[in-house]
Design an enzyme around this catalytic site. Sequence first.
Site, PDB file in Angstrom:
ATOM      1  N   PHE A  81       0.989  -1.135  -0.087  1.00  0.00           N
ATOM      2  CA  PHE A  81       0.035  -0.069   0.128  1.00  0.00           C
ATOM      3  C   PHE A  81       0.868   1.113   0.098  1.00  0.00           C
ATOM      4  O   PHE A  81       2.149   1.152   0.474  1.00  0.00           O
ATOM      5  CB  PHE A  81      -0.773   0.056   1.167  1.00  0.00           C
ATOM      6  N   ASP A 152       6.682  -3.170   8.559  1.00  0.00           N
ATOM      7  CA  ASP A 152       5.139  -2.572   8.250  1.00  0.00           C
ATOM      8  C   ASP A 152       4.368  -3.616   8.529  1.00  0.00           C
ATOM      9  O   ASP A 152       4.178  -4.667   7.607  1.00  0.00           O
ATOM     10  CB  ASP A 152       5.237  -1.936   6.998  1.00  0.00           C
ATOM     11  N   HIS A 155      -0.716  -5.718   8.029  1.00  0.00           N
ATOM     12  CA  HIS A 155      -1.397  -6.957   7.987  1.00  0.00           C
ATOM     13  C   HIS A 155      -1.420  -8.028   8.727  1.00  0.00           C
ATOM     14  O   HIS A 155      -1.919  -9.095   8.574  1.00  0.00           O
ATOM     15  CB  HIS A 155      -1.231  -7.345   6.411  1.00  0.00           C
ATOM     16  N   GLN A 178      -7.245   0.289  10.246  1.00  0.00           N
ATOM     17  CA  GLN A 178      -8.128   0.860   9.302  1.00  0.00           C
ATOM     18  C   GLN A 178      -9.074   0.049   9.162  1.00  0.00           C
ATOM     19  O   GLN A 178      -9.276  -1.123   9.444  1.00  0.00           O
ATOM     20  CB  GLN A 178      -7.242   1.118   8.098  1.00  0.00           C
ATOM     21  N   LYS A 181      -9.190  -3.844   8.130  1.00  0.00           N
ATOM     22  CA  LYS A 181      -8.005  -4.709   8.741  1.00  0.00           C
ATOM     23  C   LYS A 181      -8.831  -5.801   9.747  1.00  0.00           C
ATOM     24  O   LYS A 181      -9.848  -5.425  10.094  1.00  0.00           O
ATOM     25  CB  LYS A 181      -7.205  -3.639   9.582  1.00  0.00           C
ATOM     26  N   ARG A 210       5.294  16.497  25.072  1.00  0.00           N
ATOM     27  CA  ARG A 210       5.329  16.346  26.135  1.00  0.00           C
ATOM     28  C   ARG A 210       6.207  15.411  26.829  1.00  0.00           C
ATOM     29  O   ARG A 210       6.275  14.439  26.281  1.00  0.00           O
ATOM     30  CB  ARG A 210       3.737  16.318  26.859  1.00  0.00           C
ATOM     31  N   TYR A 217       1.650  21.863  29.821  1.00  0.00           N
ATOM     32  CA  TYR A 217       2.106  23.179  28.881  1.00  0.00           C
ATOM     33  C   TYR A 217       3.679  23.086  28.880  1.00  0.00           C
ATOM     34  O   TYR A 217       4.205  24.160  28.292  1.00  0.00           O
ATOM     35  CB  TYR A 217       1.512  24.349  29.114  1.00  0.00           C
ATOM     36  N   ARG A 227      -2.553  11.514  18.852  1.00  0.00           N
ATOM     37  CA  ARG A 227      -3.268  10.696  19.823  1.00  0.00           C
ATOM     38  C   ARG A 227      -4.370   9.898  19.118  1.00  0.00           C
ATOM     39  O   ARG A 227      -5.327  10.541  18.336  1.00  0.00           O
ATOM     40  CB  ARG A 227      -3.694  11.426  21.030  1.00  0.00           C
TER      41      ARG A 227
END
Length: 386
Positions: A81, A152, A155, A178, A181, A210, A217, A227
Amino acid sequence: MRIPAWPESTQREQELLASVLQSPQWGGFHPLVAEFEERFARLQQARHGISAFNGTVTLELALSVLGIGAGDEVIVPAISFVSTASAVSRVGAIPVFADIGGNTFNLDPAKAAEAITGKTKAIIVVHFGAALADLDAFTKICAERGVMLIEDAAHAHGASWRNRGAGTFGRTGSFSFQNGKVMCAGEGGMLLSDDDEFAERARSFVNQGRRAGESFYAHYTVGSNLRMTAFQAAVLIAQLERLREQIDRRTENVRLLKRLLADVEEIEWQAEPQEMTRSSWYLLCGRIRGERASRDEFHRAVTEAGLPCTPFYPHTLYQNPMYREAPCVVHACPNAEAYVGDAFWFPHRLLLADEETIREAASVMREAARPSAHVVARVRRESARD
Ligand SMILES: Cc1ncc(COP(=O)(O)O)c(C=O)c1O
């Protein structure tokens, strides 16, 4: 034929989603996100899981955290992909396309080794469809040549090599959740790592630079907000709980299907490496071989009979229009180019069907793989007449 729909959800997804909706935190700081990271990492036998909102940003994140950038080369398979290569381009590095080998559908270790230069920083292997790349060969090449291995594993949820989870062999392994999957939340991604420092840096990048336990902050490095949401984690925990049972179901159905089609030499299934101790069976891949057979006819016939089937990618990664512009290196890839013309895959939902449906699917495939037998008979009759 009764072919299950995908994605599928149960009461468990509903319960977990409701618990998120009733909480004051719907984002990545909900405890379900950390719980999912921990449970998925444990499933694959990794020390750390770092979630993100999809499996493309996890690849980009992996490359950034590993310090790969402008001018560096990263070897990738010619078949995957697009994200496997675009992630390399996105961080300013150069994808180097190498051929896949034999009937594995995966990067050929010898071809990848030949493509290593002084600029090579990493090799990204893709565990395509149902078979893991040769992790023995790639760990050896990477150690000997001083390049990083990245998996990767988009799959390969639940898959293992010599009983060790996919995604834990390289510096990091990247997963996608996704919509299509075998574990999905519409979108989602995860990096795995055994390296404490890598994990800390990746986690910090995902969360705006962070540091754990410090002020909201205070931002120590230039990161971003990648996230995963609590809704994604809720759905993925439910999917994780069903994964093993679904893998067993698919494995049993693949065994039956292959047994029923053992004499159909026009279908050459993706090779299953001996060292692979479990496959996710995300895709059932194969090729239509032999002078008289045609992948396009096979695809047309199975689709008309109601089987979900994809006639492979329409081109290799380097044949995409974007690589007419974006810098890349292309090695000769005769195998990859041949696959474009003769390979196919069936999605995993077919493999979740009942036995009767699998038997029907096998007879459809048998017929479809040999449609040109009629044509051949006619041609033979005609030439006998001449
Ligand atoms: C091999 C491979 N890598 C990466 C990705 C990218 O994942 P995502 O769609 O979650 O961004 C996908 C597919 O979706 C994939 O198949």
